[in-house]
Structure formats: structure tokens, C-alpha cells
Design a protein around this motif. Structure first.
Motif, mmCIF file in Angstrom:
data_model
loop_
_atom_site.group_PDB
_atom_site.id
_atom_site.type_symbol
_atom_site.label_atom_id
_atom_site.label_comp_id
_atom_site.label_asym_id
_atom_site.label_seq_id
_atom_site.Cartn_x
_atom_site.Cartn_y
_atom_site.Cartn_z
ATOM 1 N N ALA A 67 44.415 -18.008 -36.430
ATOM 2 C CA ALA A 67 44.875 -18.154 -35.046
ATOM 3 C C ALA A 67 46.348 -17.815 -34.880
ATOM 4 O O ALA A 67 46.772 -17.395 -33.797
ATOM 5 C CB ALA A 67 44.606 -19.574 -34.558
ATOM 6 N N VAL A 68 47.162 -17.993 -35.933
ATOM 7 C CA VAL A 68 48.597 -17.725 -35.813
ATOM 8 C C VAL A 68 49.005 -16.412 -36.458
ATOM 9 O O VAL A 68 50.176 -16.040 -36.414
ATOM 10 C CB VAL A 68 49.434 -18.876 -36.428
ATOM 11 N N GLY A 69 48.050 -15.685 -37.054
ATOM 12 C CA GLY A 69 48.360 -14.418 -37.700
ATOM 13 C C GLY A 69 47.833 -13.242 -36.908
ATOM 14 O O GLY A 69 46.863 -13.349 -36.144
ATOM 15 N N ASN A 70 48.470 -12.092 -37.070
ATOM 16 C CA ASN A 70 48.031 -10.872 -36.412
ATOM 17 C C ASN A 70 47.054 -10.124 -37.318
ATOM 18 O O ASN A 70 47.329 -9.925 -38.503
ATOM 19 C CB ASN A 70 49.221 -9.969 -36.103
ATOM 20 N N PRO A 71 45.906 -9.685 -36.794
ATOM 21 C CA PRO A 71 44.930 -8.998 -37.637
ATOM 22 C C PRO A 71 45.439 -7.628 -38.085
ATOM 23 O O PRO A 71 46.148 -6.934 -37.349
ATOM 24 C CB PRO A 71 43.712 -8.857 -36.723
ATOM 25 N N LEU A 72 45.072 -7.256 -39.294
ATOM 26 C CA LEU A 72 45.447 -5.959 -39.858
ATOM 27 C C LEU A 72 44.179 -5.168 -40.134
ATOM 28 O O LEU A 72 43.395 -5.516 -41.015
ATOM 29 C CB LEU A 72 46.241 -6.149 -41.154
ATOM 30 N N GLY A 93 32.552 -5.626 -43.883
ATOM 31 C CA GLY A 93 31.938 -6.881 -44.295
ATOM 32 C C GLY A 93 32.922 -7.986 -44.625
ATOM 33 O O GLY A 93 32.502 -9.083 -45.015
ATOM 34 N N LEU A 94 34.226 -7.733 -44.479
ATOM 35 C CA LEU A 94 35.241 -8.739 -44.778
ATOM 36 C C LEU A 94 36.033 -9.066 -43.519
ATOM 37 O O LEU A 94 36.206 -8.211 -42.635
ATOM 38 C CB LEU A 94 36.209 -8.226 -45.850
ATOM 39 N N PRO A 95 36.566 -10.294 -43.426
ATOM 40 C CA PRO A 95 37.476 -10.599 -42.308
ATOM 41 C C PRO A 95 38.752 -9.781 -42.440
ATOM 42 O O PRO A 95 39.121 -9.366 -43.544
ATOM 43 C CB PRO A 95 37.751 -12.096 -42.474
ATOM 44 N N LEU A 96 39.403 -9.533 -41.339
ATOM 45 C CA LEU A 96 40.651 -8.776 -41.363
ATOM 46 C C LEU A 96 41.774 -9.624 -41.952
ATOM 47 O O LEU A 96 41.875 -10.821 -41.670
ATOM 48 C CB LEU A 96 41.035 -8.331 -39.955
ATOM 49 N N SER A 97 42.613 -8.990 -42.760
ATOM 50 C CA SER A 97 43.817 -9.664 -43.246
ATOM 51 C C SER A 97 44.646 -10.135 -42.063
ATOM 52 O O SER A 97 44.568 -9.571 -40.961
ATOM 53 C CB SER A 97 44.653 -8.713 -44.104
ATOM 54 N N ARG A 98 45.456 -11.157 -42.297
ATOM 55 C CA ARG A 98 46.356 -11.644 -41.257
ATOM 56 C C ARG A 98 47.802 -11.476 -41.712
ATOM 57 O O ARG A 98 48.155 -11.817 -42.841
ATOM 58 C CB ARG A 98 46.087 -13.127 -40.947
ATOM 59 N N VAL A 99 48.623 -10.929 -40.812
ATOM 60 C CA VAL A 99 50.053 -10.758 -41.053
ATOM 61 C C VAL A 99 50.783 -11.780 -40.200
ATOM 62 O O VAL A 99 50.549 -11.871 -38.988
ATOM 63 C CB VAL A 99 50.513 -9.328 -40.686
ATOM 64 N N LEU A 100 51.661 -12.562 -40.815
ATOM 65 C CA LEU A 100 52.326 -13.621 -40.069
ATOM 66 C C LEU A 100 53.645 -13.994 -40.729
ATOM 67 O O LEU A 100 53.895 -13.656 -41.891
ATOM 68 C CB LEU A 100 51.432 -14.856 -39.957
ATOM 69 N N TYR A 101 54.478 -14.651 -39.947
ATOM 70 C CA TYR A 101 55.732 -15.152 -40.496
ATOM 71 C C TYR A 101 55.440 -16.249 -41.515
ATOM 72 O O TYR A 101 54.537 -17.073 -41.328
ATOM 73 C CB TYR A 101 56.628 -15.701 -39.391
ATOM 74 N N ARG A 102 56.196 -16.223 -42.585
ATOM 75 C CA ARG A 102 56.031 -17.216 -43.647
ATOM 76 C C ARG A 102 56.111 -18.637 -43.076
ATOM 77 O O ARG A 102 55.337 -19.526 -43.461
ATOM 78 C CB ARG A 102 57.123 -16.995 -44.690
ATOM 79 N N ALA A 103 57.039 -18.847 -42.165
ATOM 80 C CA ALA A 103 57.205 -20.177 -41.577
ATOM 81 C C ALA A 103 55.969 -20.598 -40.787
ATOM 82 O O ALA A 103 55.584 -21.770 -40.792
ATOM 83 C CB ALA A 103 58.434 -20.189 -40.670
#
Length: 399
Positions: A67-72, A93-103
Motif C-alpha cells: 500500500a505504501v510502495g510504488n509498483p515496478l 505470475g508474480l506480484p509486482l516489486s514495490r519501490v519505496l522510501y526506506r523510512a
């Protein structure tokens, strides 16, 4: 019957609370002790890959992090001038990676763990341990202490627990690159799709950029620097000086040069020297064990640092659940994890060598990549063994 009934987790970042959650699922009570008064919110952005999301699903945190990450959806490899070399779509067949701030990842994990009843003690900096036949006591800088049957070091790449386990353990290894980022830029380059990330082999520095859902852009650069510096030493250098070096390194790169002209020194985020942990002789000793970056931090080029830490947290709990004797449980955990994490770390080190290569090597690499992308550099071959991996929680571990 579990190998232990309770544990102390040192480190309240990514691996620590997830380890405590996985232990609770295995019937082991664990409390987290974090050195800082609050969770460390430093750092730029990172990726949680499908294998990391699978580990988060095991402990009930996947939805919160997604919910807090952007899909890649797609990675685009480019020359420094913006010409596309290859496109790498996500695996079917896999969920998309999520890109997000470490915090943001820290906040999501911390909040989710506490909602599930995990106790986190902030401001508890470990200074030493006392071991006994039936337990281990952690001593903290504020004079307090905690005792349990096992102490788990989830205290990062500069781990104190690692040194307590093995005073001769190697130190983190510098990759020859300093990492910088700029976030929330607007109008610095042509807007792209929000689920695409661009990675470019610039003339003198590798860089990446992408568009966020709000329309702003993010930019990072891995600047080659032969002389190693600590994060404190690097932060002592004025931002204006670093920005001047970055602009010189990216002169002629597009859109890198444009993006760096559009920012000020105040917007620069120094994430520090790119480091990795070399192979450790020992992951555990007696009643102490390492998890996450404390044991196996790859460089950020792997895109797997957080995901591997999450996997190890779940695997450690699974081994403690299924192997009755503590030494056997810890040895089994190390046996199951070491080959995978070391292979990924070594591959990332090779990637770093490409980032520090000279102009001739980068030119030849650019000529070869379109051919390689039609043969061995295909998404499934590159990412399948890593991204499709699962720690199978419901399968019993054999010692």
C-alpha cells in the motif's frame, strides 16, 4: 516443540520486527530492542521484490507494504544518452516489486508488528552481553538489561552482535561507489510511466530515474570514488561540492545532465558508500545468531538487500520451530540460507564492477547488451531463481 521459548531481537529496522513476528508465529516470544530513540528514518529508496513480499505475506505485512510502495512493472536499461539497450518486464505470475522510501518501509513494518502485539523498546543501544548455560543477557547503554534463551542480531551491516559472535569477523567491503539521490523533482525530464524504472550507464557514473504516481521524479547516481569514506566523512563534505562532482560526472548524459541542472545542493541526499558484507566465517555462536544485513548484506546493486533480510527472518523462525536442539536449529538456518545469499551478493559485486568500468568497457558493453538480451539476459533467466524463491512456512524443516 520449539528449540527455545523466548528471544531478544537487537535492531528495530527491517529484519528485527519481522523476525519477532515470525518467531511469534512459531510460538516463540520475542521483544525488539532498537538503539535509536525512534526507528532510523535515514536513507533513500529501496525495492522489495516478489520474494520479499512473499516473506512479508507469511507474517501478515504484505498488504501494508504494498500500500505504501510504488509498483515496478518494467526496468529499462539505457546508454547514458538515453538510448534503450533492453527492457526487462516483471515476471508473469508474480506480484509486482514495490519501490519505496526506506523510512516508509520501516514505518509500515513497525506499525504492523506492534498491531500484532510485538513489543519494541526504543533507545536501547546494546553495549555487551553476558552468557550462561541456559540463557544470554543483553546490557544496554542506559543501564537496563534483558535476558532470554537466544539473542538475535538484526542490527545491520555495522553489527555489534556480529563482533560479539566473532571478534575476527570481516568488516563491510567498500564497492568503490558513493551513492546519491534526489527525490520529488518536477519537470526535470520527460515524464515516464509510473511503473517503469530507467537505469543508465552514464559516461562516468551509473544512474537511474523514474516517475512517481504524483508526477514527481526520482534520480540516483552511483559515483565512482576510489578512496573509501565513512558516511560521517562523506557528510562532512559540503553538498555543493558533491553536486559539482555529480554534474561533472554526468556532463553529456541525458537526461542525467538535465536533471542535475534542475536541482540545488539542499535537495541532495547522500546515502553513503556502497558496501556489502563479505562471507562470514560464523553466523552464530552459542546463544547468539545473526539475521539480515548483519549476516549477509549485499550491495544495493542487487536490489535484494531488504528481501533477503525478510527471507532470513522467516527461515530462522522456521528452523527454531522445527529443530528441537538450539545448536542444530541455528546450524540448519545457516545451511539453508548461506548459499543463496552469497550467490546473490557475488553477482551484485560483479554488477558494481561494471558501474566502475571505464568508457571503453562501457562502450563495448553497450554493443553487446542488445545481443545478450535476446539470449542469456532474458528476464526469466536473470530474475526467476531469485524472485520466485519462497521460504515455505508450512513445510517442516529437516535438521
Amino acid at each position: 516443540m520449539t528449540a527455545i521459548k523466548n528471544a531478544i531481537v537487537v535492531g528495530g529496522g527491517i529484519a528485527g520486527p519481522v523476525t519477532a513476528l515470525a518467531l511469534a508465529k512459531a510460538g516463540i516470544r520475542a521483544e525488539v530492542h532498537e538503539a535509536y530513540p525512534r526507528t532510523d528514518r535515514s536513507g533513500a529508496m529501496l525495492t522489495v521484490a516478489p520474494n520479499g513480499l512473499a516473506a512479508l505475506e507469511t507474517v501478515g505485512l504484505r498488504d501494508r507494504v504494498e500500500a505504501v510502495g510504488n509498483p515496478l512493472r518494467t526496468m529499462i536499461m539505457e546508454k547514458g544518452n538515453g538510448k534503450t539497450l533492453m527492457r526487462l518486464p516483471s515476471l508473469p505470475g508474480l506480484p509486482l516489486s514495490r519501490v519505496l522510501y526506506r523510512a516508509d518501509l520501516f514505518d509500515a513494518i513497525r506499525a504492523g508488528a506492534q498491531e500484532q502485539g510485538i513489543v519494541v523498546h526504543d533507545g536501547k543501544r546494546l553495549v555487551g552481553v553476558e552468557e550462561a548455560a541456559d540463557g544470554v543477557t543483553a546490557r544496554f547503554a542506559d543501564g537496563s538489561s534483558a535476558t532470554a534463551e537466544l539473542l538475535i542480531g538484526a542490527d545491520g551491516i555495522h553489527s555489534l552482535v556480529r563482533r560479539l559472535i566473532d571478534p575476527e569477523a570481516p568488516e563491510p567491503e567498500y564497492a568503490g561507489l558513493m551513492s546519491f539521490g534526489f527525490g520529488d523533482l518536477t519537470g526535470a525530464y520527460r515524464p515516464g510511466e509510473v511503473d517503469e524504472m530507467h537505469f543508465a550507464f552514464g559516461r562516468h557514473s551509473f544512474y537511474g530515474y523514474w516517475t512517481q504516481p504524483d508526477g514527481s521524479e526520482v534520480f540516483f547516481s552511483n559515483l565512482p570514488q576510489e578512496e573509501p569514506m565513512t558516511l560521517a566523512e562523506a557528510r562532512a563534505v559540503p553538498n555543493a561540492e558533491w553536486l559539482a562532482k555529480l554534474r561533472a560526472a554526468h556532463a553529456g548524459d541525458q537526461p542525467g545532465e538535465r536533471m542535475l541542472r534542475a536541482v540545488s545542493a539542499d535537495e541532495l541526499v547522500l546515502t553513503g558508500p556502497m558496501e556489502r558484507m563479505p562471507k562470514l566465517p560464523h553466523w552464530f555462536r552459542d546463544r547468539m545468531v545473526l539475521v539480515g544485513d548483519a549476516a549477509h548484506a549485499p550491495s544495493s546493486s542487487s536490489g535484494q538487500g531488504a528481501s533477503l533480510a525478510l527471507e532470513s527472518a522467516v527461515e530462522l523462525a522456521r528452523c527454531l520451530r522445527d529443530v528441537d536442539a538450539l545448536p542444530g536449529a541455528l546450524a540448519t538456518y545457516e545451511r539453508l540460507r548461506r548459499p543463496r545469499v552469497e550467490e546473490i551478493s557475488e553477482q551484485a559485486a560483479k554488477t558494481n564492477n561494471g558501474k566502475t568500468a571505464g568508457p571503453v568497457a562501457k562502450f563495448l558493453f553497450g554493443l553487446m547488451m542488445p545481443i545478450a538480451s535476446r539470449t542469456f539476459l532474458q528476464p526469466e533467466k536473470m530474475f526467476g531463481p531469485v524472485h520466485r524463491f519462497r521460504v515455505e512456512w508450512d513445510e517442516k524443516v529437516t535438521a
